[in-house]
Structure formats: structure tokens, C-alpha cells
Scaffold this motif. Structure first.
Motif, PDB file in Angstrom:
ATOM      1  N   ASP A   1      -5.560  10.542  -8.575  1.00 21.41           N
ATOM      2  CA  ASP A   1      -5.235  10.441 -10.001  1.00 21.41           C
ATOM      3  C   ASP A   1      -4.226   9.344 -10.314  1.00 21.41           C
ATOM      4  OD1 ASP A   1      -2.950  11.432  -8.975  1.00 21.41           O
ATOM      5  OD2 ASP A   1      -2.913  13.283 -10.145  1.00 21.41           O
ATOM      6  N   GLY A   2      -3.929   8.494  -9.321  1.00 15.49           N
ATOM      7  CA  GLY A   2      -3.051   7.352  -9.585  1.00 15.49           C
ATOM      8  C   GLY A   2      -1.566   7.675  -9.673  1.00 15.49           C
ATOM      9  N   THR A   3      -1.150   8.839  -9.164  1.00 19.72           N
ATOM     10  CA  THR A   3       0.271   9.192  -9.300  1.00 19.72           C
ATOM     11  C   THR A   3       1.005   9.373  -7.966  1.00 19.72           C
ATOM     12  OG1 THR A   3      -0.192  11.562  -9.315  1.00 19.72           O
ATOM     13  CG2 THR A   3      -0.180  10.442 -11.462  1.00 19.72           C
ATOM     14  N   VAL A   4       0.266   9.371  -6.855  1.00 19.03           N
ATOM     15  CA  VAL A   4       0.914   9.683  -5.578  1.00 19.03           C
ATOM     16  C   VAL A   4       0.803   8.499  -4.618  1.00 19.03           C
ATOM     17  CG1 VAL A   4       1.048  11.324  -3.666  1.00 19.03           C
ATOM     18  CG2 VAL A   4       0.142  12.080  -5.863  1.00 19.03           C
TER      19      VAL A   4
ATOM     20  N   LEU B   1       4.691  18.172  -2.312  1.00 22.12           N
ATOM     21  CA  LEU B   1       3.769  18.230  -3.440  1.00 22.12           C
ATOM     22  C   LEU B   1       3.143  16.856  -3.640  1.00 22.12           C
ATOM     23  CD1 LEU B   1       2.625  19.944  -5.740  1.00 22.12           C
ATOM     24  CD2 LEU B   1       4.496  19.132  -7.164  1.00 22.12           C
ATOM     25  N   GLY B   2       1.840  16.774  -3.377  1.00 22.47           N
ATOM     26  CA  GLY B   2       1.107  15.546  -3.660  1.00 22.47           C
ATOM     27  C   GLY B   2       0.018  15.895  -4.641  1.00 22.47           C
TER      28      GLY B   2
ATOM     29  N   LEU C   1      -4.361   9.440   3.122  1.00 21.56           N
ATOM     30  CA  LEU C   1      -5.007   8.816   1.956  1.00 21.56           C
ATOM     31  C   LEU C   1      -6.145   9.675   1.402  1.00 21.56           C
ATOM     32  CD1 LEU C   1      -5.022   5.127   3.250  1.00 21.56           C
ATOM     33  CD2 LEU C   1      -3.904   5.915   1.146  1.00 21.56           C
ATOM     34  N   GLU C   2      -6.852  10.375   2.295  1.00 23.46           N
ATOM     35  CA  GLU C   2      -7.954  11.228   1.828  1.00 23.46           C
ATOM     36  C   GLU C   2      -7.597  12.717   1.854  1.00 23.46           C
ATOM     37  OE1 GLU C   2     -12.103   8.750   2.438  1.00 23.46           O
ATOM     38  OE2 GLU C   2     -11.551  10.131   4.041  1.00 23.46           O
ATOM     39  N   GLY C   3      -6.409  13.070   2.353  1.00 29.55           N
ATOM     40  CA  GLY C   3      -6.039  14.489   2.468  1.00 29.55           C
ATOM     41  C   GLY C   3      -5.960  15.167   1.110  1.00 29.55           C
ATOM     42  N   GLU C   4      -6.512  16.360   1.030  1.00 31.21           N
ATOM     43  CA  GLU C   4      -6.575  17.085  -0.248  1.00 31.21           C
ATOM     44  C   GLU C   4      -5.213  17.328  -0.873  1.00 31.21           C
ATOM     45  OE1 GLU C   4      -9.004  17.878  -2.331  1.00 31.21           O
ATOM     46  OE2 GLU C   4     -10.264  16.700  -0.978  1.00 31.21           O
ATOM     47  N   VAL C   5      -4.188  17.616  -0.026  1.00 33.57           N
ATOM     48  CA  VAL C   5      -2.873  17.887  -0.612  1.00 33.57           C
ATOM     49  C   VAL C   5      -1.976  16.644  -0.611  1.00 33.57           C
ATOM     50  CG1 VAL C   5      -2.911  20.345  -0.096  1.00 33.57           C
ATOM     51  CG2 VAL C   5      -1.920  18.754   1.567  1.00 33.57           C
ATOM     52  N   GLU C   6      -2.502  15.528  -0.094  1.00 35.28           N
ATOM     53  CA  GLU C   6      -1.697  14.313  -0.125  1.00 35.28           C
ATOM     54  C   GLU C   6      -2.185  13.394  -1.238  1.00 35.28           C
ATOM     55  OE1 GLU C   6      -2.759  15.215   3.298  1.00 35.28           O
ATOM     56  OE2 GLU C   6      -0.993  14.865   4.565  1.00 35.28           O
ATOM     57  N   GLN C   7      -2.993  12.374  -0.875  1.00 35.20           N
ATOM     58  CA  GLN C   7      -3.384  11.442  -1.928  1.00 35.20           C
ATOM     59  C   GLN C   7      -4.780  11.719  -2.513  1.00 35.20           C
ATOM     60  OE1 GLN C   7      -1.048   9.294   0.648  1.00 35.20           O
ATOM     61  NE2 GLN C   7      -1.011   7.477  -0.649  1.00 35.20           N
ATOM     62  N   ALA C   8      -5.604  12.397  -1.730  1.00 40.26           N
ATOM     63  CA  ALA C   8      -6.854  12.991  -2.225  1.00 40.26           C
ATOM     64  C   ALA C   8      -7.845  12.011  -2.843  1.00 40.26           C
ATOM     65  CB  ALA C   8      -6.559  14.131  -3.206  1.00 40.26           C
ATOM     66  N   GLY C   9      -7.661  10.720  -2.598  1.00 44.40           N
ATOM     67  CA  GLY C   9      -8.653   9.743  -3.050  1.00 44.40           C
ATOM     68  C   GLY C   9      -9.755   9.612  -2.017  1.00 44.40           C
ATOM     69  N   THR C  10     -10.608   8.590  -2.167  1.00 35.19           N
ATOM     70  CA  THR C  10     -11.703   8.399  -1.218  1.00 35.19           C
ATOM     71  C   THR C  10     -11.745   6.959  -0.730  1.00 35.19           C
ATOM     72  OG1 THR C  10     -13.321   7.712  -2.876  1.00 35.19           O
ATOM     73  CG2 THR C  10     -13.090  10.096  -2.489  1.00 35.19           C
ATOM     74  N   ARG C  11     -12.373   6.770   0.425  1.00 41.78           N
ATOM     75  CA  ARG C  11     -12.414   5.439   1.033  1.00 41.78           C
ATOM     76  C   ARG C  11     -13.181   4.449   0.166  1.00 41.78           C
ATOM     77  NH1 ARG C  11     -14.928   7.656   6.555  1.00 41.78           N
ATOM     78  NH2 ARG C  11     -13.369   9.215   6.034  1.00 41.78           N
ATOM     79  N   LEU C  12     -14.216   4.926  -0.553  1.00 44.98           N
ATOM     80  CA  LEU C  12     -14.938   4.006  -1.442  1.00 44.98           C
ATOM     81  C   LEU C  12     -14.026   3.552  -2.596  1.00 44.98           C
ATOM     82  CD1 LEU C  12     -18.566   5.440  -1.623  1.00 44.98           C
ATOM     83  CD2 LEU C  12     -17.953   3.045  -1.167  1.00 44.98           C
TER      84      LEU C  12
ATOM     85  N   PHE D   1       0.839  -1.211   0.000  1.00 41.97           N
ATOM     86  CA  PHE D   1       0.000   0.000   0.000  1.00 41.97           C
ATOM     87  C   PHE D   1       0.873   1.260   0.000  1.00 41.97           C
ATOM     88  CE2 PHE D   1      -3.485  -2.381   2.647  1.00 41.97           C
ATOM     89  CZ  PHE D   1      -3.771  -3.169   1.544  1.00 41.97           C
ATOM     90  N   PHE D   2       1.964   1.202   0.771  1.00 38.36           N
ATOM     91  CA  PHE D   2       2.835   2.371   0.947  1.00 38.36           C
ATOM     92  C   PHE D   2       3.422   2.843  -0.385  1.00 38.36           C
ATOM     93  CE2 PHE D   2       6.760   4.595   2.073  1.00 38.36           C
ATOM     94  CZ  PHE D   2       6.369   5.359   3.163  1.00 38.36           C
ATOM     95  N   PHE D   3       3.699   1.872  -1.273  1.00 40.08           N
ATOM     96  CA  PHE D   3       4.342   2.225  -2.546  1.00 40.08           C
ATOM     97  C   PHE D   3       3.365   2.261  -3.719  1.00 40.08           C
ATOM     98  CE2 PHE D   3       7.979   0.827  -0.028  1.00 40.08           C
ATOM     99  CZ  PHE D   3       8.991   1.683  -0.442  1.00 40.08           C
TER     100      PHE D   3
END
Ligand code: HEC
Ligand code: HEC
Length: 405
Positions: free
Chosen positions: A73-76, A96-97, A134-145, A64-66
Motif C-alpha cells: 500500500d505504499g506506506t512500509v 507492525l507492517g 518484501l513479499e511477507g504478509e506482515v512486512e511489506q506484502a507487495g509482489t515481485r511483479l 530501496f531500504f527507505f
């Protein structure tokens, strides 16, 4: 027991020997302070995460970490900002995420010892910290679903080995492909289904924590010195240590084997062009309202965490306070302070030396922090000392991206 191995005294391993004090410059009183700083003990257990020390969970957590698919967007991925080749910290001042953050990324080496995570301590466990990223706007910005579906598609078997049965997410009318609280798609789900998704999300964090608990770095030259190897650090570093526990008063806050008191202080670090930051003050409210905190329903043991949380109150005294960071491996993790505005250890020490530089920060600089009036030599010695805190790297197989399913 080791001590009796071999026959002559010269065969006794150094670790077991009483520290040699012949060539050193420390008084007995200073030694009693120095011994509070080494060795690094075993990591404390984390009962809020039942798989914290499960090797299968750690293997999954490393993936998961990598895995950059854990982002909008699949890049972070976590590793984007916590590079294994930069002491698991970031070369950039602010990371920058999915967006540009406003704080510097701390090291993950020995983060398992932290009582609080983030500069403002807004999470109380490594697993809930990971969820915020994982959900942070400036980090990975994805969602739990999104992440729950990712688990179903790519990690189902491994997940079920560690955590038991996955909920049946196939029905996307019940479990939309994307969404988190505040999004209509998530908010419209039944409470039971929301809870099922939250449980998968929490488990992702718990696997990541199991991996992070292996990122331990010990046996720095300083530790070898305290264990009796008088040649393990230079005489400049020894003088620096003397300043660290004496005239520099660094020991006031950096006073444990991880070199942090696990507390928050206002050093008056200026925000520069970064936005205003109340630090711990806002952090306490965020922690208390976090459904994933150690006292919440996703925690595997709420007793201790609840007792600690009950003590916390967002009172004005906490304005502008930030967490005392570990100083282990600090030479690897420039730039420094929560703003990342200090490029070198020299500049951090100079900041302490002059007693703060003023500028824009929230709240009151701690009153105990007087100018130190250190000589050039004392400042250089302090840097030498901090450089002896670089420990051994975790095993190589933990530093690289595993094959992803
Ligand atoms: C975009 C860059 C970025 C990404 C991606 C990222 N982090 Fe971080 N991380 C940071 C920054 C910046 C901070 C400090 C933020 C703060 O204190 O508010 C931080 C803080 C942390 C901390 C707290 C350490 C401490 O001493 O307080 C941990 C642990 C951590 N991150 C782990 C992770 C994990 C695990 C992931 C992946 C799920 C991750 N991070 C993803 C930038 C990032
Ligand atoms: C009053 C408590 C306190 C004292 C005394 C103190 N520190 Fe710190 N130290 C902190 C806090 C809190 C931070 C983070 C401040 C921030 O970013 O706003 C910090 C940050 C640092 C950093 C940056 C680490 C990083 O990863 O960004 C270094 C290096 C450091 N301190 C070394 C020292 C040295 C050397 C001394 C003595 C000359 C010292 N500190 C005295 C509390 C203290």
C-alpha cells in the motif's frame, strides 16, 4: 608497523600495545577467553551475491531500504521496523507492517556477520532475507511483479549500471503489474518470463544486502578495553565480564566477536499470548525449499552454500530453538528475545538466572541451562558489561533517507 611510529614508548598508539594487565582482575586463562570476543574482524565475503561489495549497488540498496513504494500500500519500508535511530531494530515488541507480526525485529547492525537470518534462520543470505520481507504478509506484502515495474519506472538507469539490462517489462500482457507465485497473474506467465522477473527481484535483494554490509558497528568500549585501554570500561563492567565468561556461562553461546555462536537453542522463552512457534524446526524446511537460497539458481556461487544446506534436516530436536542473537549494541535494541516480551536487560538476565520461567513454549528447554544463582551485584554487573558492547555508529550518510528518484 604503527608500533614503531614516534620515538618514545609513550608515543606508541594504544591499539598496537600489548594489553595492560596491571589493574585488572583477570587470569591469563580468562584473557585467552576474552580475546575470542574482540576485535570484530572484517565481514566475511558473500560469494552468493556478486555485487555484495559494490558501492553503486549499496547506494541503490539504501534507496530501496527507505522507499515505501516497495510495499503493497505504499506506506512500509525496511526502515519502518529497522529504525536507524533505534539500532536498526524496532521499539515495538512485535512489528507492525502490512500486518502485526509475531516476532521482535532484530538489529541490522553487524547482521552481515550472521550465517543465518531471522530468528528461525529460514534464509541463509541477507539478499534472500530481504526478498522474504518484501513479499511477507506482515512486512511489506507487495509482489515481485509490482517491484519489477517499480524498478522500470523509477530506477531503470541505476539498476542497469549495476546489474545490466532490464527485461522489457513494458508489455503488461506478458508482465502483469502485480503478482507473485500462487497468484494467477504470475503463475500464468511463461517460465522464461517468470525467471526474468525473479532475477530482477533477486537483484533488488542483492542491492539491499550491499547496503546492509555497510551497517557495521565496531570499536565499542569493550573492544578498547581488550585492545589495552584499561579505563575504557568500569570496574563493575569488568566484574560483569568475569561473570559473563564464568559463573553466568553466557560464553557457552555468546562466544565470538559478534557474541553469537550462529547456532539455535531452546531457552524456553514463553510465547505468552503469541501463537505457537516451532522456531528452527520450521525454519529449516522453509530454508531448504526457498528458491532464493544460496544453493539455488539465483545465487551467484552455489558451492559453499550447497555444502552447508546439505547438512540441514528438520529433526524434532530443533523444535522451539531460536537463533542466538548478537549482543553487540544490545543496549540500543530493547525489547528482547524473539517474542519481544522482555522489556529490559535486567529481565533477560533474571530469566537466565532462574533457569527459565516455564509457560508455553514448544519442545524442551536445553538441559545444560541450570539456575545460575547470581547475586544482585552480579546481575547488575552483567548489565553494566552488556552496555559496554555499544559500538560506533555507521557513517551518518547511511542513516538517513536518500533522495528517491
Ligand atoms: C513490519 C516490520 C518489518 C519490515 C517492514 C521489515 N522487517 Fe526485517 N525483520 C522484522 C522482524 C519482526 C524480523 C524477525 C522476524 C523473524 O525472525 O521471523 C526481521 C528480521 C530481519 C533480518 C534478520 C536479522 C537477524 O539477525 O536474524 C534482517 C536482515 C532484516 N529483517 C532486514 C530487513 C530488510 C532489508 C527489510 C526491507 C526489505 C525488512 N527487514 C523489512 C521486521 C520487519
Ligand atoms: C544456551 C545458549 C545461551 C546461553 C548460555 C545464554 N544465551 Fe543469551 N540467548 C541465547 C538465545 C538462543 C537467545 C534468543 C532466545 C529467544 O529469543 O528465544 C538469547 C538471547 C539473549 C539476549 C536478548 C538479545 C535480543 O536481542 O533479544 C540477551 C541480552 C542475552 N541472551 C544475554 C545473555 C546473558 C547475559 C547470558 C548469561 C547470563 C546468556 N545470554 C546466556 C542463547 C544463550
Amino acid at each position: 608497523m604503527l608500533f614503531f611510529y614516534g620515538c618514545g614508548e609513550e608515543n606508541a598508539p594504544e591499539m598496537a600495545a600489548v594489553p595492560e594487565q596491571a589493574d585488572d582482575i583477570f587470569t591469563d586463562r580468562e584473557w585467552s577467553v576474552i580475546r575470542r570476543l574482540s576485535p570484530l574482524p572484517e565481514i566475511p565475503p558473500n560469494p552468493t551475491n556478486r555485487v555484495a561489495d559494490n558501492p553503486e549497488a549499496a547506494r541503490l540498496g539504501q534507496m530501496f531500504f527507505f522507499d515505501t513504494r516497495f510495499s503493497k500500500d505504499g506506506t512500509v519500508a525496511c526502515a519502518t521496523c529497522h529504525s536507524p535511530f533505534h539500532g536498526f531494530a524496532d521499539v515495538e515488541a512485535t512489528s507492525l507492517g502490512a500486518g502485526r507480526g509475531t516476532r521482535n525485529a532484530p538489529t541490522l547492525l553487524n547482521a552481515a556477520y550472521n550465517q543465518w537470518q531471522f530468528w528461525d534462520g529460514r534464509t541463509d543470505t541477507l539478499w534472500s532475507q530481504a526478498l522474504a520481507a518484501l513479499e511477507g504478509e506482515v512486512e511489506q506484502a507487495g509482489t515481485r511483479l509490482q517491484y519489477a515495474h517499480l524498478i522500470r519506472q523509477h530506477y531503470a538507469a541505476d539498476y542497469e549500471t549495476v546489474f545490466g539490462e532490464l527485461p522489457d517489462l513494458a508489455d503488461t500482457a506478458r508482465f502483469p503489474t502485480d503478482g507473485k507465485p500462487g497468484d494467477l497473474a504470475f503463475d500464468r506467465m511463461s517460465e522464461v518470463d517468470q525467471h526474468a522477473v525473479n532475477t530482477v527481484f533477486a537483484n533488488i535483494g542483492k542491492a539491499i544486502e550491499a547496503y546492509e554490509r555497510l551497517l557495521i558497528s565496531r570499536n565499542a568500549p569493550f573492544d578498547r578495553f581488550v585492545a589495552g585501554d584499561t579505563a575504557a570500561i568500569s570496574s563493575e563492567a569488568k566484574r560483569g565480564l568475569k561473570t559473563f565468561i564464568g559463573k553466568g556461562v553466557c560464553i557457552l553461546c555468546h562466544d565470538t566477536p559478534t557474541f553469537t555462536d550462529d547456532e539455535f537453542h531452546n531457552l524456553g522463552v514463553p510465547q505468552g499470548t503469541l501463537p505457537e512457534d516451532t522456531g528452527r524446526y520450521a525454519g529449516i524446511s522453509l530454508l531448504l525449499s526457498d528458491p532464493f537460497n544460496g544453493g539455488g539458481v539465483y545465487s551467484d556461487d552455489t558451492a559453499v552454500a550447497t555444502r552447508v544446506l546439505n547438512f540441514l534436516e528438520p529433526i524434532p530436536r530443533h523444535q522451539g530453538e531460536f537463533k542466538t542473537p548478537t549482543l553487540r549494541n544490545v543496549a540500543l535494541t530493547a525489547p528482547y528475545f524473539h517474542t519481544g516480551e522482555f522489556a529490559t536487560l535486567e529481565s533477560v538476565i533474571e530469566f537466565n538466572n532462574v533457569g527459565g520461567t516455564g509457560g508455553n513454549f514448544v519442545g524442551q528447554r536445553e538441559r545444560t541451562l541450570e539456575p545460575l544463582k547470581l547475586s544482585e551485584q552480579e546481575k547488575a554487573d552483567l548489565v553494566e558489561f552488556l552496555e559496554t558492547l555499544t559500538g560506533e555508529s555507521p557513517p551518518a550518510h547511511l542513516l538517513t533517507k536518500p533522495n528517491l528518484p
